[in-house]
Motif scaffolding. Sequence first.
Motif, PDB file in Angstrom:
ATOM      1  N   PHE A 120      11.234  87.690   0.594  1.00  0.00           N
ATOM      2  CA  PHE A 120      11.925  87.859   1.865  1.00  0.00           C
ATOM      3  C   PHE A 120      12.795  89.102   1.827  1.00  0.00           C
ATOM      4  CE2 PHE A 120      11.256  83.344   1.326  1.00  0.00           C
ATOM      5  CZ  PHE A 120      10.781  82.948   2.554  1.00  0.00           C
ATOM      6  N   SER A 121      12.841  89.810   2.932  1.00  0.00           N
ATOM      7  CA  SER A 121      13.774  90.915   3.115  1.00  0.00           C
ATOM      8  C   SER A 121      14.727  90.525   4.242  1.00  0.00           C
ATOM      9  CB  SER A 121      13.046  92.206   3.477  1.00  0.00           C
ATOM     10  OG  SER A 121      13.995  93.193   3.837  1.00  0.00           O
ATOM     11  N   PRO A 122      15.924  90.040   3.888  1.00  0.00           N
ATOM     12  CA  PRO A 122      16.873  89.655   4.940  1.00  0.00           C
ATOM     13  C   PRO A 122      17.244  90.816   5.870  1.00  0.00           C
ATOM     14  CG  PRO A 122      17.536  88.728   2.843  1.00  0.00           C
ATOM     15  CD  PRO A 122      16.413  89.699   2.560  1.00  0.00           C
ATOM     16  N   LYS A 123      17.229  92.036   5.354  1.00  0.00           N
ATOM     17  CA  LYS A 123      17.588  93.197   6.180  1.00  0.00           C
ATOM     18  C   LYS A 123      16.584  93.446   7.292  1.00  0.00           C
ATOM     19  CE  LYS A 123      20.279  95.736   2.804  1.00  0.00           C
ATOM     20  NZ  LYS A 123      20.411  96.975   2.026  1.00  0.00           N
ATOM     21  N   THR A 124      15.288  93.303   6.992  1.00  0.00           N
ATOM     22  CA  THR A 124      14.256  93.582   7.987  1.00  0.00           C
ATOM     23  C   THR A 124      13.678  92.313   8.605  1.00  0.00           C
ATOM     24  OG1 THR A 124      12.483  93.609   6.330  1.00  0.00           O
ATOM     25  CG2 THR A 124      13.592  95.707   6.800  1.00  0.00           C
ATOM     26  N   GLN A 125      14.057  91.146   8.063  1.00  0.00           N
ATOM     27  CA  GLN A 125      13.558  89.846   8.496  1.00  0.00           C
ATOM     28  C   GLN A 125      12.032  89.770   8.419  1.00  0.00           C
ATOM     29  OE1 GLN A 125      16.630  89.439  11.955  1.00  0.00           O
ATOM     30  NE2 GLN A 125      15.809  87.408  11.511  1.00  0.00           N
ATOM     31  N   LYS A 126      11.505  90.315   7.320  1.00  0.00           N
ATOM     32  CA  LYS A 126      10.073  90.239   7.048  1.00  0.00           C
ATOM     33  C   LYS A 126       9.883  89.451   5.750  1.00  0.00           C
ATOM     34  CE  LYS A 126       8.810  94.409   9.484  1.00  0.00           C
ATOM     35  NZ  LYS A 126       7.976  93.882  10.532  1.00  0.00           N
ATOM     36  N   GLY A 127       8.760  88.772   5.664  1.00  0.00           N
ATOM     37  CA  GLY A 127       8.447  88.007   4.472  1.00  0.00           C
ATOM     38  C   GLY A 127       6.967  88.076   4.174  1.00  0.00           C
ATOM     39  N   CYS A 128       6.617  87.684   2.949  1.00  0.00           N
ATOM     40  CA  CYS A 128       5.206  87.603   2.582  1.00  0.00           C
ATOM     41  C   CYS A 128       5.068  86.759   1.324  1.00  0.00           C
ATOM     42  CB  CYS A 128       4.592  88.986   2.357  1.00  0.00           C
ATOM     43  SG  CYS A 128       5.146  89.823   0.867  1.00  0.00           S
ATOM     44  N   GLN A 129       3.887  86.201   1.168  1.00  0.00           N
ATOM     45  CA  GLN A 129       3.570  85.547  -0.092  1.00  0.00           C
ATOM     46  C   GLN A 129       2.877  86.592  -0.943  1.00  0.00           C
ATOM     47  OE1 GLN A 129       1.190  81.943   0.051  1.00  0.00           O
ATOM     48  NE2 GLN A 129       2.258  81.218  -1.769  1.00  0.00           N
ATOM     49  N   TYR A 130       3.390  86.784  -2.141  1.00  0.00           N
ATOM     50  CA  TYR A 130       2.904  87.841  -3.022  1.00  0.00           C
ATOM     51  C   TYR A 130       2.069  87.215  -4.133  1.00  0.00           C
ATOM     52  CZ  TYR A 130       2.990  91.965  -6.015  1.00  0.00           C
ATOM     53  OH  TYR A 130       2.632  93.038  -6.783  1.00  0.00           O
ATOM     54  N   ILE A 131       0.838  87.652  -4.269  1.00  0.00           N
ATOM     55  CA  ILE A 131      -0.053  87.091  -5.284  1.00  0.00           C
ATOM     56  C   ILE A 131      -0.020  87.984  -6.521  1.00  0.00           C
ATOM     57  CG2 ILE A 131      -2.410  86.351  -5.810  1.00  0.00           C
ATOM     58  CD1 ILE A 131      -0.958  84.804  -3.522  1.00  0.00           C
ATOM     59  N   ILE A 132       0.345  87.393  -7.647  1.00  0.00           N
ATOM     60  CA  ILE A 132       0.374  88.097  -8.929  1.00  0.00           C
ATOM     61  C   ILE A 132      -0.963  87.837  -9.599  1.00  0.00           C
ATOM     62  CG2 ILE A 132       1.554  88.328 -11.143  1.00  0.00           C
ATOM     63  CD1 ILE A 132       4.069  87.150  -9.728  1.00  0.00           C
ATOM     64  N   THR A 133      -1.799  88.873  -9.703  1.00  0.00           N
ATOM     65  CA  THR A 133      -3.166  88.677 -10.179  1.00  0.00           C
ATOM     66  C   THR A 133      -3.335  88.893 -11.683  1.00  0.00           C
ATOM     67  OG1 THR A 133      -3.682  90.959  -9.601  1.00  0.00           O
ATOM     68  CG2 THR A 133      -4.217  89.269  -7.971  1.00  0.00           C
ATOM     69  N   ASP A 134      -2.614  89.825 -12.239  1.00  0.00           N
ATOM     70  CA  ASP A 134      -2.829  90.154 -13.656  1.00  0.00           C
ATOM     71  C   ASP A 134      -1.683  89.610 -14.510  1.00  0.00           C
ATOM     72  OD1 ASP A 134      -0.965  91.815 -12.564  1.00  0.00           O
ATOM     73  OD2 ASP A 134      -1.630  93.608 -13.624  1.00  0.00           O
ATOM     74  N   SER A 135      -1.623  88.304 -14.589  1.00  0.00           N
ATOM     75  CA  SER A 135      -0.495  87.701 -15.285  1.00  0.00           C
ATOM     76  C   SER A 135      -0.908  86.410 -15.986  1.00  0.00           C
ATOM     77  CB  SER A 135       0.613  87.400 -14.278  1.00  0.00           C
ATOM     78  OG  SER A 135       1.649  86.705 -14.892  1.00  0.00           O
ATOM     79  N   ASN A 136      -0.149  86.065 -16.987  1.00  0.00           N
ATOM     80  CA  ASN A 136      -0.337  84.784 -17.663  1.00  0.00           C
ATOM     81  C   ASN A 136       0.586  83.713 -17.089  1.00  0.00           C
ATOM     82  OD1 ASN A 136      -2.309  85.739 -19.454  1.00  0.00           O
ATOM     83  ND2 ASN A 136      -0.732  86.603 -20.785  1.00  0.00           N
ATOM     84  N   LEU A 137       1.215  84.008 -15.978  1.00  0.00           N
ATOM     85  CA  LEU A 137       2.121  83.045 -15.354  1.00  0.00           C
ATOM     86  C   LEU A 137       1.333  81.826 -14.863  1.00  0.00           C
ATOM     87  CD1 LEU A 137       4.316  85.499 -13.277  1.00  0.00           C
ATOM     88  CD2 LEU A 137       5.013  84.227 -15.319  1.00  0.00           C
ATOM     89  N   PRO A 138       1.894  80.641 -15.015  1.00  0.00           N
ATOM     90  CA  PRO A 138       1.180  79.436 -14.568  1.00  0.00           C
ATOM     91  C   PRO A 138       1.272  79.219 -13.060  1.00  0.00           C
ATOM     92  CG  PRO A 138       3.284  78.829 -15.519  1.00  0.00           C
ATOM     93  CD  PRO A 138       3.145  80.309 -15.712  1.00  0.00           C
ATOM     94  N   ILE A 139       0.264  78.582 -12.519  1.00  0.00           N
ATOM     95  CA  ILE A 139       0.284  78.168 -11.118  1.00  0.00           C
ATOM     96  C   ILE A 139       1.176  76.938 -10.984  1.00  0.00           C
ATOM     97  CG2 ILE A 139      -1.132  77.194  -9.266  1.00  0.00           C
ATOM     98  CD1 ILE A 139      -3.359  79.062 -10.159  1.00  0.00           C
ATOM     99  N   ARG A 140       1.225  76.127 -12.029  1.00  0.00           N
ATOM    100  CA  ARG A 140       2.098  74.940 -12.038  1.00  0.00           C
ATOM    101  C   ARG A 140       3.086  75.051 -13.196  1.00  0.00           C
ATOM    102  NH1 ARG A 140       0.475  72.656  -7.868  1.00  0.00           N
ATOM    103  NH2 ARG A 140      -1.507  71.668  -7.479  1.00  0.00           N
ATOM    104  N   HIS A 141       4.300  75.476 -12.867  1.00  0.00           N
ATOM    105  CA  HIS A 141       5.392  75.521 -13.838  1.00  0.00           C
ATOM    106  C   HIS A 141       6.270  74.308 -13.536  1.00  0.00           C
ATOM    107  CE1 HIS A 141       8.632  77.075 -16.348  1.00  0.00           C
ATOM    108  NE2 HIS A 141       9.449  76.790 -15.366  1.00  0.00           N
TER     109      HIS A 141
END
Length: 148
Positions: A120-141
């Motif tokens: 989220f950008s409170p200054k511009t009031q824009k948001g997005c869901q950001y997909i991290i593709t090249d990571s070992n981060l879990p989908i379920r933490h």
Amino acid sequence: MKSKSEYVTSTVIHSPSYGELHPQPHQIYEFVKGMVGFQSIVAYALMPYEDSVFYILHAVDEDRSFILIPAENVQDYSFAIDQATVEVLEIGQPEDVVTMLVVNIIDDVISVNLRAPVLFSPKTQKGCQYIITDSNLPIRHFIQGRGE
């Protein structure tokens, strides 16, 4: 001259899950790319959920909502944002972004998706869901108790 928020009429969201919601103009965000699976929904309200660390992200014109938690509740979580996302959010520096995570509750066990944060950008009031593709981060933490 009136500010942008003064032109916005009172928004009321009738949610079967949360009742009648009354977001303030500064709580309404434009999602140019929508959320994953819901790209056609572009207006969401981000509101705190009662007296908790959780937030409700509710579509303004449809019955679609998500529970979010600030990413600061997950220790040592960080990632880089690509230039295209910087441009979509119209941000100038990293501290202009608020990062939240989608919460999933399955059999009373709470997990968050570290691969698809919501920015989220409170200054511009824009948001997005950001997909991290090249990571070992879990989908379920899994969250190990309150606020951890």
